[in-house]
Design a protein around this motif. Structure first.
Motif, short mmCIF file in Angstrom:
data_model
loop_
_atom_site.label_atom_id
_atom_site.label_comp_id
_atom_site.label_asym_id
_atom_site.label_seq_id
_atom_site.Cartn_x
_atom_site.Cartn_y
_atom_site.Cartn_z
N TYR A 1 0.84 -1.20 0.00
CA TYR A 1 0.00 0.00 0.00
C TYR A 1 0.88 1.24 0.00
N THR A 2 0.37 2.33 -0.55
CA THR A 2 1.17 3.53 -0.69
C THR A 2 1.34 4.22 0.66
N THR A 3 2.36 5.04 0.75
CA THR A 3 2.67 5.72 2.01
C THR A 3 1.62 6.76 2.38
N LEU A 4 0.93 7.30 1.39
CA LEU A 4 -0.09 8.31 1.66
C LEU A 4 -1.45 7.70 1.97
N ASN A 5 -1.58 6.39 1.72
CA ASN A 5 -2.87 5.75 1.92
C ASN A 5 -2.63 4.26 2.18
N ASN A 6 -2.87 3.82 3.39
CA ASN A 6 -2.59 2.42 3.73
C ASN A 6 -3.74 1.49 3.38
N ARG A 7 -4.64 1.95 2.52
CA ARG A 7 -5.76 1.12 2.09
C ARG A 7 -5.69 0.75 0.62
N THR A 8 -4.96 1.51 -0.19
CA THR A 8 -4.86 1.24 -1.62
C THR A 8 -3.39 1.20 -2.03
N GLY A 9 -3.14 0.48 -3.11
CA GLY A 9 -1.77 0.36 -3.59
C GLY A 9 -1.70 -0.55 -4.79
N GLN A 10 -0.55 -1.20 -4.97
CA GLN A 10 -0.34 -2.10 -6.10
C GLN A 10 -0.07 -3.52 -5.58
N ALA A 11 -0.20 -4.48 -6.48
CA ALA A 11 0.02 -5.88 -6.07
C ALA A 11 0.52 -6.69 -7.25
N ILE A 12 1.32 -7.70 -6.94
CA ILE A 12 1.78 -8.68 -7.92
C ILE A 12 1.42 -10.06 -7.39
N PHE A 13 0.68 -10.83 -8.18
CA PHE A 13 0.30 -12.19 -7.83
C PHE A 13 0.96 -13.14 -8.83
N SER A 14 1.57 -14.21 -8.31
CA SER A 14 2.34 -15.09 -9.19
C SER A 14 2.13 -16.56 -8.83
N LYS A 15 2.09 -17.39 -9.87
CA LYS A 15 2.08 -18.84 -9.66
C LYS A 15 3.50 -19.36 -9.45
N TYR A 16 4.47 -18.53 -9.78
CA TYR A 16 5.88 -18.92 -9.64
C TYR A 16 6.45 -18.27 -8.39
N PRO A 17 7.45 -18.89 -7.79
CA PRO A 17 8.06 -18.33 -6.57
C PRO A 17 8.61 -16.92 -6.79
N ILE A 18 8.44 -16.08 -5.80
CA ILE A 18 9.03 -14.74 -5.79
C ILE A 18 10.23 -14.78 -4.86
N VAL A 19 11.41 -14.48 -5.40
CA VAL A 19 12.63 -14.60 -4.60
C VAL A 19 13.13 -13.25 -4.09
N GLU A 20 12.65 -12.19 -4.71
CA GLU A 20 13.02 -10.84 -4.25
C GLU A 20 11.90 -9.89 -4.62
N ARG A 21 11.69 -8.90 -3.78
CA ARG A 21 10.59 -7.96 -4.02
C ARG A 21 10.93 -6.61 -3.43
N GLY A 22 10.21 -5.59 -3.87
CA GLY A 22 10.44 -4.27 -3.31
C GLY A 22 9.49 -3.25 -3.92
N SER A 23 9.54 -2.04 -3.37
CA SER A 23 8.66 -0.96 -3.81
C SER A 23 9.46 0.30 -4.08
N LEU A 24 9.12 0.98 -5.14
CA LEU A 24 9.71 2.27 -5.46
C LEU A 24 8.71 3.34 -5.05
N GLU A 25 9.04 4.08 -4.02
CA GLU A 25 8.12 5.09 -3.52
C GLU A 25 8.30 6.40 -4.29
N PHE A 26 7.22 6.88 -4.86
CA PHE A 26 7.26 8.14 -5.59
C PHE A 26 6.91 9.29 -4.65
N PRO A 27 7.68 10.38 -4.65
CA PRO A 27 7.42 11.50 -3.74
C PRO A 27 6.18 12.30 -4.14
N LYS A 28 5.52 12.87 -3.14
CA LYS A 28 4.39 13.79 -3.33
C LYS A 28 3.24 13.16 -4.09
N THR A 29 2.98 11.89 -3.86
CA THR A 29 1.89 11.23 -4.58
C THR A 29 1.47 9.97 -3.85
#
Length: 348
Positions: free
Chosen positions: A159-187
Motif C-alpha cells: 500500500y502507498t505511504t499516503l494511503n494504507n488502504r490502496t496500492g499495487q500488487a503482484i500475484f504469481s504462480k511462480y516463486p518470488i525470490v526478491e521484491r520491493g517498492s519504489l516510492e514516488f514522492p508527493k503522490t
C-alpha cells in the motif's frame, strides 16, 4: 487548388492544418515534461490527429483528387505512431507454452459504487477464467486481500505511504525470490518489482502505476470543466510522471535479470514517458495486438494507457485486450516466451 471548388478549398485548408499538427506531434515524445509540462499534454491528442488525417485522405481518394497525398505522406512519415494506435492483425491466444501476464487497474474494486453489480466478484471471476500466470494489479484495495488467494500462492501487496488502504500488487504462480517498492514522492502512486523464478529463468516483473491525470472518463464532464484548470492540472501530472520515470529508470539500471514492465502509465504511446520506459523493449500490443488496443474507458475514444513491455530477447506470442467494463480500465494480457537464460544465470 485552382480546380477545387470553394468547399473543397476550405476542406483542404483544414486538412493542411491537421496535417501540420500531426507532423509537429511527432516530436512530443522528445519533449521533457518537467520543462514543458503543458506542451506534453498535446500527446493525448495524437490519436485524434491520426484519425482526422485518415478521414481527410479517404475524402480525397473517394473524389480521386491528388490532395490525398498530403495526409498519406504525413501518415507514412509517422507509420510507427499509427502502428502504436491500431494493428490490423495479431494473436490473442497462443498454443505454445509461455508466461501469461495480465495487468489490470481494478479501481479499488468499485469500493465507492461507480458501477452497478457485484464488481469484486466479477473481477475475480474474470481473472480465474483467464488464468494468467502473473497478475499485476493497480489500485488494489485492502478489503480484497483474499480475492486471488485460490490460484496465486506467491503474492506481493504494497500500500502507498499516503494511503494504507490502496496500492499495487503482484500475484504469481511462480516463486518470488526478491521484491520491493519504489516510492514516488508527493503522490499516492508507487511501483512494485518482484523477481520470479520459472524453471532456470529468473525474471524481474515491474508493476508501474504512474501519476493519474485525474480526468473523469466522460466527455460531458470535460465539457463543463474549466479548460485552463484542466490543462494546468494535466501538465502538473505529466511533470510528476517525468520524475517517477527517472526514479524507475535509475532502479532498473541496477537489475541484472531480464525484465517485463507492466502497468498503468497514465499516458499514451506518443509521450516522453512511454518512450523513456520502453527504450528498446517490445510493446506486446505492437508485436501481437489487433484493433485499437483500448485499455481505458473514455467513452468511444480508444485510449491505450496500460502496457506490457518485454525484454527485447523475449518473444511476444499473443496479446489480448478485454471489453468487460468492471473498472475505468480494461485488463490487458500477453503471452510471453522468456527465451534463453541470461549468461550469468547459465553459469550458475
Amino acid at each position: 487548388m485552382k480546380k477545387l471548388g470553394f468547399l473543397n478549398k476550405v476542406v483542404f485548408f483544414l486538412n493542411t492544418v491537421f496535417a501540420v499538427l500531426l507532423l509537429l506531434s511527432y516530436v512530443l515524445p522528445y519533449v521533457f515534461p518537467k520543462q514543458f509540462p503543458l506542451i506534453s499534454v498535446l500527446s493525448l491528442t495524437v490519436p485524434v490527429f491520426i484519425i482526422v488525417n485518415a478521414v481527410f485522405m479517404l475524402y480525397w481518394l473517394i473524389q480521386l483528387k491528388r490532395q490525398f497525398m498530403l495526409s498519406l505522406i504525413i501518415l507514412i512519415i509517422g507509420y510507427k505512431y499509427v502502428g502504436a494506435m491500431y494493428r490490423i492483425s495479431g494473436e490473442s491466444e497462443s498454443r505454445e507454452e509461455g508466461v501469461r501476464l495480465m495487468t489490470y487497474n481494478v479501481r479499488i474494486f468499485n469500493a465507492y459504487g461507480w458501477l452497478e453489480g457485484n464488481i469484486p466478484e466479477k473481477i475475480t471471476e474474470l481473472v480465474e477464467r483467464e488464468d494468467p500466470d502473473v497478475l499485476c494489479v493497480q489500485e488494489f484495495y485492502h478489503k480484497q486481500e483474499d480475492a486471488f488467494n485460490k490460484n496465486y500462492p506467491h503474492q506481493f501487496i504494497k500500500y502507498t505511504t499516503l494511503n494504507n488502504r490502496t496500492g499495487q500488487a503482484i500475484f504469481s504462480k511462480y516463486p518470488i525470490v526478491e521484491r520491493g517498492s519504489l516510492e514516488f514522492p508527493k503522490t499516492g502512486n508507487n511501483a512494485l518489482y518482484a523477481d520470479i523464478v520459472k524453471g532456470k529463468d529468473t525474471i524481474r516483473i515491474y508493476n508501474l502505476h504512474l501519476e493519474s491525470l485525474h480526468i473523469v472518463p466522460s466527455k460531458e464532464h470535460i465539457s463543463v470543466e474549466n479548460p485552463e484548470v484542466l490543462y494546468k492540472r494535466m501538465g502538473k501530472a505529466f511533470a510528476l510522471q517525468h520524475r517517477q520515470v527517472e526514479i524507475f529508470d535509475e532502479h532498473r539500471q541496477k537489475c541484472r535479470h531480464k525484465m517485463i514492465v507492466a502497468g498503468d502509465f497514465n499516458n499514451t504511446p506518443y509521450s516522453y514517458v512511454y518512450r523513456q520506459i520502453k527504450g528498446d523493449m517490445k510493446d506486446s500490443f505492437i508485436e501481437m495486438g489487433s484493433g485499437f488496443g483500448r485499455s481505458y474507458d473514455f467513452d468511444y475514444f480508444p485510449m491505450r494507457i496500460d502496457f506490457i513491455l518485454t525484454d527485447p530477447e523475449m518473444e511476444v506470442m499473443a496479446h489480448k485486450n478485454y471489453s468487460e467494463r468492471l473498472s475505468d480500465h480494461y485488463p490487458v494480457m500477453a503471452t510471453i516466451r522468456l527465451g534463453q537464460a541470461a549468461p550469468e544465470e547459465k553459469e550458475k
